[in-house]
Scaffold this motif. Structure first.
Motif, mmCIF file in Angstrom:
data_model
loop_
_atom_site.group_PDB
_atom_site.id
_atom_site.type_symbol
_atom_site.label_atom_id
_atom_site.label_comp_id
_atom_site.label_asym_id
_atom_site.label_seq_id
_atom_site.Cartn_x
_atom_site.Cartn_y
_atom_site.Cartn_z
ATOM 1 N N THR A 166 0.810 -1.213 0.000
ATOM 2 C CA THR A 166 0.000 0.000 0.000
ATOM 3 C C THR A 166 0.850 1.273 0.000
ATOM 4 O O THR A 166 0.546 2.228 -0.702
ATOM 5 C CB THR A 166 -0.932 0.020 1.231
ATOM 6 N N MET A 167 1.943 1.277 0.780
ATOM 7 C CA MET A 167 2.715 2.504 0.977
ATOM 8 C C MET A 167 4.080 2.494 0.307
ATOM 9 O O MET A 167 4.785 3.494 0.347
ATOM 10 C CB MET A 167 2.890 2.755 2.477
ATOM 11 N N GLY A 168 4.457 1.355 -0.208
ATOM 12 C CA GLY A 168 5.762 1.279 -0.871
ATOM 13 C C GLY A 168 6.910 1.495 0.086
ATOM 14 O O GLY A 168 6.916 1.002 1.216
ATOM 15 N N ASP A 169 7.900 2.304 -0.351
ATOM 16 C CA ASP A 169 9.115 2.540 0.452
ATOM 17 C C ASP A 169 8.840 3.323 1.735
ATOM 18 O O ASP A 169 9.665 3.342 2.640
ATOM 19 C CB ASP A 169 10.167 3.289 -0.382
ATOM 20 N N ASP A 170 7.675 3.971 1.827
ATOM 21 C CA ASP A 170 7.340 4.741 3.027
ATOM 22 C C ASP A 170 6.688 3.884 4.114
ATOM 23 O O ASP A 170 6.339 4.398 5.178
ATOM 24 C CB ASP A 170 6.392 5.887 2.662
ATOM 25 N N ALA A 171 6.511 2.611 3.843
ATOM 26 C CA ALA A 171 5.844 1.724 4.805
ATOM 27 C C ALA A 171 6.660 1.598 6.082
ATOM 28 O O ALA A 171 7.879 1.409 6.030
ATOM 29 C CB ALA A 171 5.628 0.351 4.192
ATOM 30 N N PRO A 172 5.988 1.706 7.248
ATOM 31 C CA PRO A 172 6.692 1.560 8.528
ATOM 32 C C PRO A 172 6.930 0.075 8.861
ATOM 33 O O PRO A 172 6.238 -0.510 9.696
ATOM 34 C CB PRO A 172 5.746 2.226 9.527
ATOM 35 N N VAL A 173 7.905 -0.543 8.179
ATOM 36 C CA VAL A 173 8.226 -1.958 8.381
ATOM 37 C C VAL A 173 9.742 -2.121 8.521
ATOM 38 O O VAL A 173 10.508 -1.294 8.046
ATOM 39 C CB VAL A 173 7.723 -2.836 7.214
ATOM 40 N N TYR A 174 10.158 -3.210 9.169
ATOM 41 C CA TYR A 174 11.563 -3.562 9.270
ATOM 42 C C TYR A 174 11.954 -4.397 8.057
ATOM 43 O O TYR A 174 11.157 -5.227 7.603
ATOM 44 C CB TYR A 174 11.826 -4.422 10.521
ATOM 45 N N PRO A 175 13.181 -4.234 7.581
ATOM 46 C CA PRO A 175 13.640 -5.182 6.549
ATOM 47 C C PRO A 175 14.004 -6.488 7.262
ATOM 48 O O PRO A 175 14.856 -6.507 8.138
ATOM 49 C CB PRO A 175 14.872 -4.495 5.951
ATOM 50 N N VAL A 176 13.306 -7.547 6.937
ATOM 51 C CA VAL A 176 13.487 -8.814 7.646
ATOM 52 C C VAL A 176 13.815 -9.915 6.657
ATOM 53 O O VAL A 176 13.123 -10.066 5.648
ATOM 54 C CB VAL A 176 12.193 -9.197 8.402
ATOM 55 N N PRO A 177 14.864 -10.731 6.951
ATOM 56 C CA PRO A 177 15.098 -11.881 6.070
ATOM 57 C C PRO A 177 13.974 -12.899 6.244
ATOM 58 O O PRO A 177 13.538 -13.160 7.363
ATOM 59 C CB PRO A 177 16.434 -12.441 6.559
ATOM 60 N N TYR A 178 13.509 -13.418 5.132
ATOM 61 C CA TYR A 178 12.392 -14.355 5.144
ATOM 62 C C TYR A 178 12.673 -15.415 4.096
ATOM 63 O O TYR A 178 13.071 -15.080 2.975
ATOM 64 C CB TYR A 178 11.099 -13.587 4.837
ATOM 65 N N PRO A 179 12.481 -16.691 4.433
ATOM 66 C CA PRO A 179 12.825 -17.740 3.460
ATOM 67 C C PRO A 179 11.929 -17.687 2.220
ATOM 68 O O PRO A 179 10.732 -17.424 2.318
ATOM 69 C CB PRO A 179 12.596 -19.041 4.230
ATOM 70 N N LYS A 180 12.554 -17.927 1.069
ATOM 71 C CA LYS A 180 11.786 -18.010 -0.172
ATOM 72 C C LYS A 180 10.963 -19.292 -0.152
ATOM 73 O O LYS A 180 11.252 -20.220 0.602
ATOM 74 C CB LYS A 180 12.736 -18.024 -1.370
ATOM 75 N N ASP A 181 9.961 -19.361 -1.029
ATOM 76 C CA ASP A 181 9.113 -20.552 -1.107
ATOM 77 C C ASP A 181 9.930 -21.809 -1.373
ATOM 78 O O ASP A 181 9.640 -22.868 -0.810
ATOM 79 C CB ASP A 181 8.048 -20.385 -2.196
ATOM 80 N N THR A 182 10.969 -21.703 -2.188
ATOM 81 C CA THR A 182 11.788 -22.884 -2.507
ATOM 82 C C THR A 182 12.483 -23.425 -1.267
ATOM 83 O O THR A 182 12.682 -24.634 -1.148
ATOM 84 C CB THR A 182 12.844 -22.556 -3.579
ATOM 85 N N ALA A 183 12.838 -22.537 -0.332
ATOM 86 C CA ALA A 183 13.518 -22.971 0.894
ATOM 87 C C ALA A 183 12.568 -23.636 1.873
ATOM 88 O O ALA A 183 13.010 -24.198 2.877
ATOM 89 C CB ALA A 183 14.207 -21.790 1.562
#
Length: 177
Positions: free
Chosen positions: A89-106
Motif C-alpha cells: 500500500t505505501m511502498g518505500d514509506d511503509a513503517p516496516v523492518y527489513p526482515v530476512p524471510y525464506p523463499k518458497d523454494t527454501a
C-alpha cells in the motif's frame, strides 16, 4: 483392571461399535441442548451472575456468566501479512523492518529434506528441531476411530419411546430440536 476395561474385554466388536454410535448420538444431543440452555440463561443473568446447579438435591456445579469486556478495536493478528499489506500500500514509506524471510523454494519438503541430510536433524521431545531454528519435524499422526452418524436414523432414535432412561431424560427435558 478398571470396571470399564473389564466390561470392554467381554464385549464383541459390534457391541462396542453400537455403543460408540449411541454415545455420539447422546453427546451431540446433549451439546445442542446445553448450548440452547446456556443461551437462555445468558439472557436471564446479569454479567458476573451465578447460579448453583443441583441434581437430586445436591449441588453439583456453579454456572456463571462472565463479565463482558470492551474490545481493543483493530489489533494485529498476523504481523507478516500486515507488513506485506503496508509495503504493497505505501511502498518505500511503509513503517516496516527489513526482515530476512525464506523463499518458497527454501520451504519445500525436498529442500528441507536435503538440508536435514546435510546438517543433521536434532529433535527434542516435542519434535522441535534444535539445531536449525524455526523448523519442526512432522511425524504424522496415529490412526483414529471416527464416527459418522446417519442423521435420519438418529432422528428416528430420538423419536423412539424405546430409549433407555438416561437417553429419555435428554429427550424429555429438551423437547424436539
Amino acid at each position: 483392571m478398571s470396571d470399564i476395561e473389564e466390561q470392554l474385554s467381554s464385549m464383541r466388536d459390534d457391541e462396542i461399535t453400537d455403543a460408540i454410535a449411541a454415545f455420539r448420538i447422546i453427546k451431540d444431543r446433549a451439546t445442542r441442548l446445553e448450548e440452547e440452555y446456556k443461551t437462555e440463561l445468558a439472557n436471564r443473568l446479569e454479567d458476573g451472575g451465578t447460579r448453583t446447579a443441583t441434581l437430586n438435591g445436591s449441588p453439583v456445579a456453579t454456572i456463571s456468566k462472565t463479565r463482558s469486556t470492551i474490545g481493543k478495536g483493530l489489533t494485529v493478528k498476523d504481523r507478516l501479512a500486515y507488513a506485506q499489506w503496508l509495503v504493497d500500500t505505501m511502498g518505500d514509506d511503509a513503517p516496516v523492518y527489513p526482515v530476512p524471510y525464506p523463499k518458497d523454494t527454501a520451504m519445500q519438503p525436498s529442500y528441507l529434506k536435503q538440508l536435514g541430510e546435510q546438517h543433521g536433524v536434532e529433535l527434542d521431545a516435542k519434535n522441535n528441531v534444535t539445531n536449525i531454528p524455526g523448523l519442526k519435524y512432522d511425524a504424522g499422526r496415529e490412526a483414529t476411530v471416527r464416527t459418522s452418524l446417519d442423521r435420519r436414523a438418529v432422528e428416528a432414535i430420538w423419536a423412539s419411546t424405546q430409549l433407555p432412561a438416561q437417553a429419555r431424560y435428554l429427550l424429555d427435558n429438551g423437547g424436539e430440536l
